[in-house]
Enzyme design. Structure first.
Site, PDB file in Angstrom:
ATOM      1  N   THR A  32      28.533 -25.179 112.209  1.00 60.43           N
ATOM      2  CA  THR A  32      29.585 -26.186 111.964  1.00 60.43           C
ATOM      3  C   THR A  32      29.444 -27.391 112.896  1.00 60.43           C
ATOM      4  OG1 THR A  32      31.114 -24.984 113.393  1.00 60.43           O
ATOM      5  CG2 THR A  32      31.338 -24.601 111.036  1.00 60.43           C
TER       6      THR A  32
ATOM      7  N   TYR B 284      38.046 -13.254 112.762  1.00 57.79           N
ATOM      8  CA  TYR B 284      38.204 -14.258 113.820  1.00 57.79           C
ATOM      9  C   TYR B 284      39.153 -13.733 114.899  1.00 57.79           C
ATOM     10  CZ  TYR B 284      38.937 -18.843 115.976  1.00 57.79           C
ATOM     11  OH  TYR B 284      39.010 -19.901 116.865  1.00 57.79           O
TER      12      TYR B 284
ATOM     13  N   LYS C 241      37.908 -12.501 118.504  1.00 64.47           N
ATOM     14  CA  LYS C 241      38.310 -13.207 119.728  1.00 64.47           C
ATOM     15  C   LYS C 241      39.025 -12.255 120.686  1.00 64.47           C
ATOM     16  CE  LYS C 241      37.212 -17.688 119.197  1.00 64.47           C
ATOM     17  NZ  LYS C 241      36.480 -18.500 120.183  1.00 64.47           N
TER      18      LYS C 241
ATOM     19  N   THR D  71      44.277 -27.766 117.716  1.00 69.29           N
ATOM     20  CA  THR D  71      43.794 -28.986 118.374  1.00 69.29           C
ATOM     21  C   THR D  71      43.159 -29.892 117.320  1.00 69.29           C
ATOM     22  OG1 THR D  71      43.444 -27.728 120.391  1.00 69.29           O
ATOM     23  CG2 THR D  71      42.226 -29.796 120.221  1.00 69.29           C
TER      24      THR D  71
END
Ligand code: UDP
Length: 317
Positions: A36, A150, A154, A180
């Protein structure tokens, strides 16, 4: 001057971090496999003479030789696709990037006696039953849902960091990043702010998932980078996890209205189904970041959106 490795250095947050560290005089090596990440994010950094890129996938161990004999003082891990649109199509890979990738970087930190900072996520809180979320909240994650690759990846990465810390005394730092946004996000990132801005600018329908009453709290990229660096530089023994984010909370519908107003767009709103396990609310409790790092965000959503809209206006030309 430090030698710093940034895994995921060509990505949205990673590339901003690279440029801030280079600007203050450090040597930066970015690792990226461009899943990405974008080459144009890091192209301008090459002029500094203090930046190099190594194309590398962190699920493969990274060695001293592969680092061209460089020793690293600090390692930042930002290598993982963070948008559901990018991490869900190959969930097995997402898990491996988070777990195997983390292990490989922890081994590198151990070999180099380097400090290592892991960028964890507000997703570790899942669909939170406690609001706002302090670091002590243990979360509410569906372990078998489509976001789990995900979220659980994490979470396991945080566990690995603490296991290395206890077992090998590895100097770890963990931040939990809340939503963000800002320049250098991909146009096809798939997350709400970039989607809404790009849709509004193109005059296309603005896609609200669900009824738009779910909330998020959005942090501008410059504030986030300052928080991440402050955590890396925190006193020895401060491991985190520490939440980083902007506590100003908005519904998704409010975000759509704000962006339509700011862009002067006539795009209609298009309501789409809410994705499975999409958290209904999210707001960081950032008191710990204030106490330990003296950090708090400075850029309001209004100011940040203006900058993001200016970026996408150019990028879409
Ligand atoms: N969302 C939306 N339209 C979009 C993209 C996202 O309504 O085009 C919603 C999404 O369902 C979620 C919120 O906006 O409730 C934030 O989604 P995003 O993917 O930006 O971040 P995350 O879900 O990881 O917090």
């Amino acid at each position: 001057m430090k030698n710093i490795l940034i895994a995921g250095g060509a990505g949205f947050i990673g590339s901003h971090l690279c440029s801030t560290l280079i600007a203050r005089g450090d040597n930066v090596v970015a690792l990226d496999n461009f899943f990405t990440g974008k080459r144009e994010n890091i192209e301008p950094l090459k002029e500094s003479g203090r930046f190099s890129l190594i194309e590398h996938d962190i699920t493969i161990p990274f060695t001293f030789e592969a680092a061209n004999g460089a020793y690293f003082d600090e390692i930042y891990n930002l290598a993982c696709p963070a948008s559901p649109a990018h991490y869900q199509p190959d969930p097995v890979r997402t898990m491996m990037v988070n777990i195997l990738g983390m292990k490989n970087l922890l081994d590198l930190a151990k070999a180099h006696n380097a400090k290592i900072l892991q960028t964890s996520t507000s997703e570790v809180y899942g669909n939170p039953q406690v609001h706002p979320q302090p670091e002590t909240y243990l979360g509410n994650v569906n372990t078998i849902g489509p976001r789990a690759c995900y979220d659980e990846g994490k979470r396991a990465a945080e566990t690995l960091c603490f296991d290395y810390h206890r077992q090998y005394k590895t100097n770890i730092k963990i931040v939990r990043i809340f939503n963000t946004y800002g320049p250098q996000m991909r146009k096809d990132d798939g997350r709400v702010i970039s989607n809404f801005i790009c849709q509004a600018l193109a005059g296309e329908p603005v896609t609200i998932y669900g009824d738009g009453s779910q909330t998020r709290s959005f942090c501008y990229i410059d504030d986030m980078v300052a928080g991440i660096i402050a955590m890396m530089e925190s006193k020895e023994g401060i491991t985190g996890p520490v939440n980083l984010g902007n506590p100003d909370e908005f519904t998704i519908e409010e975000i759509a209205e704000k962006i339509l107003e700011k862009t002067g767009s006539k795009s209609p709103l298009a309501y789409k189904p809410l994705p499975q396990d999409d958290p209904m609310q999210r707001q960081p409790d950032i008191s710990l970041a204030g106490q330990l790092l003296g950090w708090q965000p400075k850029i309001s959503l209004d100011r940040g959106l203006d900058k993001a809209i200016a970026y996408f206006t150019k990028a879409l030309r």
